[in-house]
Design an enzyme around this catalytic site. Sequence first.
Site, PDB file in Angstrom:
ATOM      1  N   ASP A 130       0.889  -1.192   0.028  1.00 42.94           N
ATOM      2  CA  ASP A 130      -0.052   0.247  -0.178  1.00 42.94           C
ATOM      3  C   ASP A 130       0.804   1.224   0.102  1.00 42.94           C
ATOM      4  O   ASP A 130       1.884   1.316   0.685  1.00 42.94           O
ATOM      5  CB  ASP A 130      -0.817  -0.099   1.312  1.00 42.94           C
ATOM      6  CG  ASP A 130      -1.828   0.939   1.104  1.00 42.94           C
ATOM      7  OD1 ASP A 130      -3.146   0.685   1.190  1.00 42.94           O
ATOM      8  OD2 ASP A 130      -1.661   2.164   1.100  1.00 42.94           O
ATOM      9  N   ASN A 187     -12.706  -3.340   2.715  1.00 40.75           N
ATOM     10  CA  ASN A 187     -13.913  -2.301   2.904  1.00 40.75           C
ATOM     11  C   ASN A 187     -14.670  -2.428   1.818  1.00 40.75           C
ATOM     12  O   ASN A 187     -14.235  -2.389   0.804  1.00 40.75           O
ATOM     13  CB  ASN A 187     -13.420  -0.712   2.776  1.00 40.75           C
ATOM     14  CG  ASN A 187     -12.178  -0.581   4.089  1.00 40.75           C
ATOM     15  OD1 ASN A 187     -12.526  -0.961   5.117  1.00 40.75           O
ATOM     16  ND2 ASN A 187     -11.094  -0.078   3.713  1.00 40.75           N
ATOM     17  N   VAL A 206     -10.975   2.427  -3.839  1.00 43.03           N
ATOM     18  CA  VAL A 206     -10.572   1.990  -4.747  1.00 43.03           C
ATOM     19  C   VAL A 206     -11.503   0.764  -5.341  1.00 43.03           C
ATOM     20  O   VAL A 206     -11.679  -0.013  -4.363  1.00 43.03           O
ATOM     21  CB  VAL A 206      -9.027   1.203  -5.074  1.00 43.03           C
ATOM     22  CG1 VAL A 206      -8.681   1.026  -6.340  1.00 43.03           C
ATOM     23  CG2 VAL A 206      -8.153   2.581  -4.801  1.00 43.03           C
ATOM     24  N   HIS A 237     -10.207  -5.680  -3.152  1.00 44.34           N
ATOM     25  CA  HIS A 237      -8.815  -5.906  -2.552  1.00 44.34           C
ATOM     26  C   HIS A 237      -8.891  -6.280  -0.931  1.00 44.34           C
ATOM     27  O   HIS A 237      -9.755  -5.554  -0.288  1.00 44.34           O
ATOM     28  CB  HIS A 237      -7.771  -4.821  -2.681  1.00 44.34           C
ATOM     29  CG  HIS A 237      -8.404  -3.490  -2.122  1.00 44.34           C
ATOM     30  ND1 HIS A 237      -9.409  -2.837  -2.988  1.00 44.34           N
ATOM     31  CD2 HIS A 237      -8.127  -2.827  -1.160  1.00 44.34           C
ATOM     32  CE1 HIS A 237      -9.702  -1.850  -2.492  1.00 44.34           C
ATOM     33  NE2 HIS A 237      -9.130  -1.687  -1.323  1.00 44.34           N
ATOM     34  N   HIS A 255      -6.823  -5.642   2.430  1.00 44.55           N
ATOM     35  CA  HIS A 255      -5.972  -5.268   3.267  1.00 44.55           C
ATOM     36  C   HIS A 255      -5.190  -6.310   4.189  1.00 44.55           C
ATOM     37  O   HIS A 255      -5.811  -7.019   5.021  1.00 44.55           O
ATOM     38  CB  HIS A 255      -6.367  -4.079   4.018  1.00 44.55           C
ATOM     39  CG  HIS A 255      -6.826  -2.930   3.203  1.00 44.55           C
ATOM     40  ND1 HIS A 255      -6.215  -1.755   3.065  1.00 44.55           N
ATOM     41  CD2 HIS A 255      -8.064  -2.689   2.736  1.00 44.55           C
ATOM     42  CE1 HIS A 255      -6.940  -0.878   2.479  1.00 44.55           C
ATOM     43  NE2 HIS A 255      -8.171  -1.618   2.202  1.00 44.55           N
TER      44      HIS A 255
HETATM   45  P1  AMP Z   1      -9.949   1.200   0.269  1.00 42.26           P
HETATM   46  O1  AMP Z   1      -9.865   2.608   0.914  1.00 42.26           O
HETATM   47  O2  AMP Z   1     -10.207  -0.059   1.326  1.00 42.26           O
HETATM   48  O3  AMP Z   1     -10.462   1.137  -0.932  1.00 42.26           O
HETATM   49  O4  AMP Z   1      -8.239   0.786   0.035  1.00 42.26           O
HETATM   50  C1  AMP Z   1      -7.435   1.505  -1.197  1.00 42.26           C
HETATM   51  C2  AMP Z   1      -6.042   1.583  -0.666  1.00 42.26           C
HETATM   52  O5  AMP Z   1      -5.476   1.495  -1.788  1.00 42.26           O
HETATM   53  C3  AMP Z   1      -5.651   2.735   0.304  1.00 42.26           C
HETATM   54  O6  AMP Z   1      -5.207   2.111   1.406  1.00 42.26           O
HETATM   55  C4  AMP Z   1      -4.721   3.338  -0.562  1.00 42.26           C
HETATM   56  O7  AMP Z   1      -3.638   3.703   0.395  1.00 42.26           O
HETATM   57  C5  AMP Z   1      -4.322   2.317  -1.358  1.00 42.26           C
HETATM   58  N1  AMP Z   1      -3.690   2.936  -2.731  1.00 42.26           N
HETATM   59  C6  AMP Z   1      -4.333   3.872  -3.652  1.00 42.26           C
HETATM   60  N2  AMP Z   1      -3.705   3.952  -4.703  1.00 42.26           N
HETATM   61  C7  AMP Z   1      -2.601   3.172  -4.643  1.00 42.26           C
HETATM   62  C8  AMP Z   1      -1.332   3.064  -5.477  1.00 42.26           C
HETATM   63  N3  AMP Z   1      -1.234   3.574  -6.537  1.00 42.26           N
HETATM   64  N4  AMP Z   1      -0.370   2.117  -5.180  1.00 42.26           N
HETATM   65  C9  AMP Z   1      -0.419   1.491  -4.043  1.00 42.26           C
HETATM   66  N5  AMP Z   1      -1.637   1.452  -2.912  1.00 42.26           N
HETATM   67  C10 AMP Z   1      -2.660   2.361  -3.443  1.00 42.26           C
END
Ligand code: AMP
Length: 116
Positions: A32, A89, A98, A102, A104
């Site tokens: 992340d 989430n 996003v 995914h 975490h």
């Molecule tokens: P969520 O809020 O559960 O959708 O998690 C999305 C996660 O993606 C967050 O923890 C962000 O920090 C992470 N994230 C967003 N863009 C990138 C990226 N380009 N590379 C790695 N992690 C990312």
Amino acid sequence: MSQAACLFCRIITRQVPAEIVGETEGLLAIKDNNPQAPTHLLIMPTEHIPTLADTTEQHASLWGRIVQLANRLAQHHRLLPEGYRLVINCGPNAGQSVWHLHVHLLGGRPLQWPPG
Ligand code: AMP
Ligand code: ZN
């Protein structure tokens, strides 16, 4: 959102750089880029699935592979025996930002409960 515009699809196809920490059948794991713990990884299916709520019984085997990869990554990143947490989430109230499924993987410090 179209797959072409999806950030994680673009990471999966290597159009956007990311720190890849694991890859196995149908899955990619990356670091992340805004870590919330000393180890904060994201495990994602290479298939574009927007949210957890979009999964069906057809994805049953996917969950087994995700959990196995999480355990392998946790061992590799020396998160055991202290432990780690998996978080998904799903949707705006959970803070999903996003829209590509995914998981975490967080560890390396004691984590608070309840989250958020
Ligand atoms: P969520 O809020 O559960 O959708 O998690 C999305 C996660 O993606 C967050 O923890 C962000 O920090 C992470 N994230 C967003 N863009 C990138 C990226 N380009 N590379 C790695 N992690 C990312
Ligand atoms: Zn996607």
